[in-house]
Every structure is written in structure tokens, then in C-alpha cells.
Write an enzyme that holds these catalytic residues in place. Sequence first.
Site, PDB file in Angstrom:
ATOM      1  N   LYS A  98       0.868  -1.178   0.000  1.00  0.00           N
ATOM      2  CA  LYS A  98       0.000   0.000   0.000  1.00  0.00           C
ATOM      3  C   LYS A  98       0.900   1.220   0.000  1.00  0.00           C
ATOM      4  CE  LYS A  98      -3.050   2.705   2.809  1.00  0.00           C
ATOM      5  NZ  LYS A  98      -3.609   2.883   4.165  1.00  0.00           N
ATOM      6  N   GLY A 159      -7.241   9.172  10.011  1.00  0.00           N
ATOM      7  CA  GLY A 159      -7.341   9.155  11.471  1.00  0.00           C
ATOM      8  C   GLY A 159      -8.368  10.101  12.051  1.00  0.00           C
ATOM      9  N   ALA A 185      -9.314   5.615   4.806  1.00  0.00           N
ATOM     10  CA  ALA A 185      -9.039   6.799   5.634  1.00  0.00           C
ATOM     11  C   ALA A 185     -10.272   7.669   5.855  1.00  0.00           C
ATOM     12  CB  ALA A 185      -7.918   7.665   5.060  1.00  0.00           C
TER      13      ALA A 185
END
Lengths: 264, 65
Positions: A98, A159, A185
Site C-alpha cells: 500500500k 485518522g 481513511a
Amino acid sequence: MNNQQDPWTLGGHAFTSRFILGSGKYSLDLIKAAVEQAGAQMITLALRRASQGGKDNILDYVPPGVTLLPNTSGARTAAEAVRIARLARELGCGDFIKIEVIRDAKYLLPDNYETVKATEILAREGFVVMPYMYPDLNAARDLVSAGAACVMPLAAPIGSNRGICARDFIEILIREIDLPIIVDAGIGKPSQACEVMEMGAAAVMVNTAIATAGDVPVMAAAFKLAIEAGRSAYLSGLGRVLANSASASSPLTGFLREGEESGE
Amino acid sequence: MLTVNGTELNFSEQQTLSQLLEAQGYEENRIVVELNAAIIPKAEYRRTILQDGDAVEVLNFVGGG
């Protein structure tokens, strides 16, 4: 829909789960339970300097048969991402990578230009390249040309648990890009994972929403159900929307008031 | 002098990479090693003699998203 009947492939590998689990920010002890509750077949890892003395190693906590997806977190340039990818492959855990290239320290937004460059190099070296990107159609097309196995647009800053801030642009990628779109995300709760699957995303990657939840394995299970529900809804085809009118769901009997319409 | 993960260590003659890793408590099948920014395949650990001034990076997988 039984997900055994709805497999998808990445770089020639078939998966039935559409839930990619992150392993950051929670205890190694919880990883096995989180993977099991998530039904995940792929888990992300990061590469860091090893501590001396044979401390606990994450590989001992990941159940066998789960595909490892190392990321290039920490890379600020394509060259650094390539270096991390080659190191990760040397650990002997497969060819998946990734790509994460981040220069912006405040919002941690991925650098699409460097990501395309890294994708081109690593795809040529035989990696199954899964690039994390800012949802931009031109960059996504460049990733396709560069040999990416999928495209991984962010829903919101990494996050943040803020949800599908980039909805309209993810929809464009889903419509226009002929590779699996994996939303990565910013997904903060199961309903948001469900929603991107309803939109036609191929899979969802979640880390922080689970790591910061009250109960990690229970939240992993909740995401599994949401992702499966969203996928089934997408395959079914959503019901139509009426913008300016209503439509009764119950039959209009008309027996109470001759000549008038009844409600629901 | 050797630098291992940014820490300076005393250099000893004829020490192999494998010996250094063992002395430092690293488990070989869980790590990847760069010597002066070049990846060293595991099969080379025993044959690689460290030189004064070498920089060794020892990395492994950790949790991450």
C-alpha cells in the site's frame, strides 16, 4: 448475499471479504480477535526500526492465511516509498504494497504526484500496488496507467473519523475508473462504511474508527456487518428516490372515504 | 565504529552481520536489514563481514494503517 458468491480480485488474488483492516493504534493482543470479528482477509502493517531483544512481533499475532499489506507510511517521496516497499518484500510476506506518500504534516494528505511515480516503479517490479490517494480523477487515471491494482481514495483526513467528506469525488472515481475503488481513511463509523459500499466501492479499509472505539473486536464486527449490508444493497440496486412527491406503500383501498386517497 | 539503527557501537574486527544481529538480540526471520542503504538478503548475513564505519538499519513490521 453470501460473500462466498461475490469474490473480487486484486493482483490475481481472490478475496471474499471486502473489509481491509488496519492494525495501528491498538494492542497486539486484540489483533487476532479484531481480524476474526472483521472476517478480514487482509491486514495492513507498517515497517519501522526493530527494537532489540526480540520484543513481541506483530506477525505472531496475525492469524494464518490473512494477506499482509505493508504500507509505506513515513515516506515523503516516491523514492522513499520504493525503498520501504522493497524492504517490506524482503521480509518474505508477499508482493502486496500500500503506497502512502505524505508530505503535509498537518492534514496528512497524500501526495498524488509522488504516489503515481512510486506506483509506476513498483508495478514494474512485480508488486501488487495499492495506492492511497486524494480523490482526483486525473491522478486516478495516471495510477491506472502506472499499473496500480486498485485505487484507494481517502474519505476524509486520515485518522479523523470524519466520514465521507469526499463523497462526490469518490463517486466520480467509482463511475470512471475500471479498477477496484477501496475507500481508505476517514471512515468513522459503520454506517459510513455501509454508505460507500452502497455507492459501489469494492472494499473499505478501516483502522482508527476501530482502534479508538470502546470495544475493538465488537466494532470490528459492526463494520463487517455494515460493509456486507452495503455491498448487498449495491448489488440489489437501490430503490428510486422521489424528489417532489410521495408514493403510498400500502394499497389505496378507498373504502373509508370514497374518492379520497389513503396514506401509508 | 558501527551505527545500528542510529546508535553507535564499538567496531570489532571480523564480525559478521549475523553475529552482530544475534549479539543485539534480533530474530533473523522477523527482520530485514539494510547495510549502508542496500538491502542484504538473509542468506548473506553469515557471509557479510562488517567494516568500520558501516551503518546498519534493522527493521520489522509493526501495527499500522
